[in-house]
Design a protein around this motif. Sequence first.
Motif, PDB file in Angstrom:
ATOM      1  N   HIS A 107      -8.903  -3.918   1.344  1.00 40.87           N
ATOM      2  CA  HIS A 107      -8.817  -2.658   0.583  1.00 40.87           C
ATOM      3  C   HIS A 107      -9.355  -2.879  -0.824  1.00 40.87           C
ATOM      4  CE1 HIS A 107      -6.216  -0.961   3.749  1.00 40.87           C
ATOM      5  NE2 HIS A 107      -5.681  -2.178   3.799  1.00 40.87           N
ATOM      6  N   ARG A 165      -8.797  -0.574  -3.865  1.00 42.20           N
ATOM      7  CA  ARG A 165      -7.463  -0.432  -4.449  1.00 42.20           C
ATOM      8  C   ARG A 165      -7.119  -1.583  -5.401  1.00 42.20           C
ATOM      9  NH1 ARG A 165      -4.343   3.126  -1.295  1.00 42.20           N
ATOM     10  NH2 ARG A 165      -3.100   3.304  -3.202  1.00 42.20           N
ATOM     11  N   ASP A 198       0.894   4.211  -2.783  1.00 43.30           N
ATOM     12  CA  ASP A 198       0.724   5.625  -2.459  1.00 43.30           C
ATOM     13  C   ASP A 198       1.885   6.456  -3.000  1.00 43.30           C
ATOM     14  OD1 ASP A 198      -1.627   5.037  -1.161  1.00 43.30           O
ATOM     15  OD2 ASP A 198      -0.722   4.965   0.838  1.00 43.30           O
ATOM     16  N   ASP A 199       3.116   5.974  -2.794  1.00 41.63           N
ATOM     17  CA  ASP A 199       4.286   6.726  -3.251  1.00 41.63           C
ATOM     18  C   ASP A 199       4.311   6.875  -4.763  1.00 41.63           C
ATOM     19  OD1 ASP A 199       5.132   7.053  -0.698  1.00 41.63           O
ATOM     20  OD2 ASP A 199       6.737   5.566  -0.770  1.00 41.63           O
ATOM     21  N   LEU A 228       0.825  -1.206   0.000  1.00 42.73           N
ATOM     22  CA  LEU A 228       0.000   0.000   0.000  1.00 42.73           C
ATOM     23  C   LEU A 228       0.862   1.259   0.000  1.00 42.73           C
ATOM     24  CD1 LEU A 228      -2.834  -0.974   2.501  1.00 42.73           C
ATOM     25  CD2 LEU A 228      -3.074  -0.593   0.033  1.00 42.73           C
ATOM     26  N   ALA A 229       1.953   1.242   0.776  1.00 46.91           N
ATOM     27  CA  ALA A 229       2.846   2.400   0.825  1.00 46.91           C
ATOM     28  C   ALA A 229       3.472   2.664  -0.539  1.00 46.91           C
ATOM     29  CB  ALA A 229       3.943   2.174   1.869  1.00 46.91           C
ATOM     30  N   GLU A 258       1.622   7.015  -6.631  1.00 52.48           N
ATOM     31  CA  GLU A 258       0.333   7.582  -7.032  1.00 52.48           C
ATOM     32  C   GLU A 258      -0.486   6.569  -7.837  1.00 52.48           C
ATOM     33  OE1 GLU A 258       1.193  11.249  -9.018  1.00 52.48           O
ATOM     34  OE2 GLU A 258       1.770  12.275  -7.170  1.00 52.48           O
ATOM     35  N   THR A 259      -0.519   5.361  -7.324  1.00 48.49           N
ATOM     36  CA  THR A 259      -1.283   4.289  -7.951  1.00 48.49           C
ATOM     37  C   THR A 259      -2.596   4.135  -7.186  1.00 48.49           C
ATOM     38  OG1 THR A 259       0.764   3.156  -8.565  1.00 48.49           O
ATOM     39  CG2 THR A 259      -1.276   1.860  -8.599  1.00 48.49           C
ATOM     40  N   ALA A 260      -3.680   4.632  -7.769  1.00 51.01           N
ATOM     41  CA  ALA A 260      -4.972   4.591  -7.077  1.00 51.01           C
ATOM     42  C   ALA A 260      -5.457   3.159  -6.915  1.00 51.01           C
ATOM     43  CB  ALA A 260      -6.005   5.418  -7.838  1.00 51.01           C
TER      44      ALA A 260
END
Length: 630
Positions: A102, A105, A76-77, A72-73, A79-81
């Motif tokens: 999740h 995602r 996020d880093d 998940l991190a 920018e992958t929705a």
Amino acid sequence: MRLHWEVHGQGTPTVFLLPAWSIIHSRHWKFQVADLARHCRVLVMDGRGNGLSDRPLDPAAYAEDEFAADALAVMDDTETADAALVSLSNGARWALLLAAEHPERVISATFIGPAAPFAPWAPLRSAISAVFDEKFEEYVDWMKFNSHYWLQAHRGFLEFFFGRALPEAHSTKPFEDAVAWGLETTPEVLLATDRGLSMDEVRASELAGRVICPVLVIHGDEDEIVMHPNGAALAELTHGRLLTMEGSGHIPHLRGRDVAIARELRHRVPNLEIEWLAQDPVTRVLQTHGETIHPASRDLASESRHIELESGSHRLHVFEAWRRMDEILFSNFMVFLDAVRERDYDLWIGDEAWEVDHYLHENPELKQAAYVWLTDFVGWLPMPTLGKHDIELTADYNAEMIEHIERYPWLRDRAIFIGRPRDVPPGTFGPNLPEIRKWTQRHYQFTDAYILGLDATARVGRDELRRRFGFREGETICIASVGGSGVGSELLGRLMGAFPAVLRRLPGFRMIAVAGPRIDVSTLPQVDGVEVRGFVPDLDQQLAACDVALVQGGLTTYGFRRSDSGASCRDHRIPGFAAGGVCRCGGWRRSSRGQADCGAALARECADVPDCCGRMGSTQLRAPVDQSEG
């Protein structure tokens, strides 16, 4: 926690190739990344414990929830929705967590050989774990899945495990890759990863029941790591689709220019039938990929065996060996001719099939189908030390080839040079003959890249590479390699024998001898301090990271370092393909040296290693590498 990730390609969707057990890193996806990146965005990461990510020793750091949080991190880093997840083995555990907890995602989830503890597999896994910390006098078969054995025989366990994970015939390359990746971490890390897992059958089943995205489970029916019914159970629990790969093991995706040709032709021409007339070891690779080998292949005389017999003490007159191979070449052409007379073919492809090309031009009336010719070198170059006669001989062979092409320009329907125009050397084919590069450009189409079968890595600073490969500060790292044939085994032995003399003159000197796939490491001399390795994946990166490289390739030998010096061995014929090194920092200085003073010569060459070009070219994007370094 430092996590390494890469993004390749662009567009939608994003395919996220998740980390597996930390016994391997993200390079196990190397065949998939390049292919997928042509069609969509690909995200791949090294899981904690291997690759370029950190390696904590606390078992708690390797809990399934930690891996899921890492994924998940990274999303996020970058920018992958959301992403389509693809997992292997233990990666199924964190894929289940992501998909169940999740769902916004996760677009879809593909599981390969899922090692989540469902009913069919959980009891066996529990039985193995029950004796994981017991000591035995002897470790046989799955008894090697044991903490004490891992600590005392790290390589032994890796070889056992990947031998079981890759049961397919002729899997030597993926096996060697996997073992090498496993050696990039430590047994202590592997112990922590195993002790950190806590997901049981109840939790796994509960998570699977909550997955709402489309699911595909891919499982080999000869998987000896996680039994096939375990994958079937996951497919049923998630209401997904099960794809059974017959004859495949635990890592079916880790399996190679010939295969690429076949794949592309089949894509363009549905229902295409391809038959291969080829020799070992090419046939082994082709069979692994399900290709059809023409039965006449068994009648082909071995050209590589002839070359090895012609060589001795690392002295090989390649051109003369070629000339003395005329009987073999003619015999093999006749095998080809019989094969194409027995059946009508629409297309012949000659991948450096020199006998076919030569005798077709000698007898153009024999052409019965469209003909495509591929090569990565054109013509012969003389060795200046062998005098005028050598120049005349090579020029004569070149002139005959040129006359063939000029006289029968229609015979080759396509002539393709594997590489770029700059890969063709300057100069002429001989006295009063055309310039090699200009002539080749007139008569060939270029691929503009060399087909290596390697995943193009992103730019990485030299310091980062040295850290990855365990090259320590203050060491002068020398890698000696003799390529993919057995011709250079004696040369490698002599280089190893020179190590003590170099070490006396250059404290901190470290030599790594790479035998390659065809030299038995047990036949090499045992020299204290020299590290001997068989096949080394990513050798190109290790050469970029080292200080001195002594390499043989292309039937010639060059020594190159991070400056502009080099050395070549006598009596080697250089084919008409540009020889190059990993580091190009100026012109080459060639020399001939006797083996008696090999150690002294190496010491002189290595005494002052400047830090010039230490970076590699490639594509973006890697993180968190300092962009100033790459």
